[in-house]
Design a protein around this motif. Structure first.
Motif: not given
Length: 378
Positions: A209-213, A268-270
């Motif tokens: 989901l994050y990769s889609t924006g 923490a990652k994004h």
């Protein structure tokens, strides 16, 4: 540099036109440009109507208090996702995905599907469903349409990064998988290892989901499934002091605890995104139920004791605003509002963290940069 300025100019024009359209229609401007919903029957607004499955509620008394009648929502009226949309300032219902024919997708889309889960195998005995993986696939279709309409993927990503995303998944991985004898999962996994299996799968999906924006994502935990009328009736000898099936609640709390840790890890990652945990278990508590009739009976007459669906064309209770449960597993509109208000604006620090949805709206996120320090600590 020039390309970036062009993308920002295009985005500004898109938002200006969107706001002008709301003003021209006499509507207030929503707090965010769009709102995307992923989930199960607590959030489904009619997607299952288009699928080959018996898991659909497009008949009365469902929707008895909804403007257009039975819409496919598992409620007498609005569901939780609807109440959040209204609090975000959307003056019309977020469109369902249906079978991909939705056209008003710039305001967002609801992909929720009753019976669906994190795992693809969850609910397969009930026919077609939009599992979480399918919902993500459907979202990518919509994202590609938005990119085409706005002129480029870059402009679309900037647009989508300002939107609110909510995801409510995992109930059916227990109710329609782990807790059923027709599935082998309870023989393969302990409650601990099953929750971990779900979390590992969910991690991949949230990263997708994050990769889609998506950049502002509210992840809902699981409600107290042991307090659903259907489960209270099925487990009469396993009830605690609150008259809830305590073992079911204990198992899903293992998942909830791990989900809170996952949200912390994703933050923490994004550094250019904000994930927040909506503590559904806490919100679905005795405090929230004050003023409601919290009984083992639902407002509508179910098909049989221990089942979930309302009996078609049955006459429901007259005092629907006083009941917690509409049918054997789903909230009344009144309870959905009580729940949605605390998800949007927390009543206590335990309701949502690190942000409630209203705070997520206002949050200014840094750009994606590996050197940016983590912007949120749980």
């Amino acid at each position: 540099m020039a390309r970036g300025l062009k993308a920002l100019w295009c985005l500004a024009m898109v938002l200006l036109v969107s706001n002008w359209q709301h003003w021209a229609r006499g509507q207030a401007t929503s707090q965010v440009p769009c709102y995307f919903v992923f989930g199960d029957s607590l959030f489904d607004n009619g997607n299952n109507n288009y699928l080959t499955t018996p898991v659909k509620v497009n008949y009365l008394p469902y929707g008895i208090d909804f403007p257009t009648g039975a819409s496919g929502r598992c409620s007498n009226g609005l569901n939780i996702a609807d109440t959040i949309a209204e609090q975000l300032g959307f003056n019309s219902f977020i469109t369902h995905f249906g079978v991909g024919s939705c056209s008003s997708y710039l305001d967002g889309v609801n992909y929720g599907s009753s019976g669906a889960g994190i795992l693809d195998e969850t609910g397969f005995l009930a026919g077609e469903l939009f599992t979480m993986n399918t919902q993500l696939y459907n979202h990518k279709i919509i994202v590609s349409r938005i990119a085409k309409q706005l002129g480029s993927e870059e402009v679309a990503k900037k647009y989508l990064g300002q939107c609110i995303y909510v995801t409510d998944m995992g109930h059916n991985d227990y109710l329609n998988n782990y807790f059923l004898d027709t599935y082998s999962s309870s023989k393969i996994y302990t409650p601990e290892t099953y929750a971990q299996h779900l979390i590992e799968t969910y991690t991949t999906q949230l990263e997708d989901l994050y990769s889609t924006g998506a950049r502002k994502i509210a992840v809902f935990g699981l409600i107290r499934v042991g307090c659903m009328p259907s489960n209270r009736q099925q487990h009469p000898n396993e009830l605690d002091e609150n008259s809830c099936a305590y073992k079911l609640n204990e198992d899903i709390q293992i998942f909830n605890t791990k989900l809170q840790t996952l949200v912390k890890e994703l933050n923490a990652k994004h550094a250019d995104a904000a994930f927040t945990y909506i503590n559904s278990y806490e919100i679905d508590s005795d405090v929230t139920n004050n003023g409601f009739k919290f009984t083992s009976e639902s407002c509508c007459k179910v098909i049989e004791s221990g089942s979930v669906p309302c009996k078609p064309l049955s006459i429901p209770c007259a005092d629907r605003s006083e009941y917690v449960y509409w049918d054997g597993a789903h909230f009344t509109e009144a309870k959905a509002w009580a729940f949605g208000k605390r998800a949007y604006k927390r009543g206590s620090p335990q309701d949502a963290y690190p942000y409630d949805i209203s705070e997520l709206v206002q949050l200014k996120l840094p750009k994606n940069d590996a050197n940016i320090a983590n912007h949120a600590q749980l």
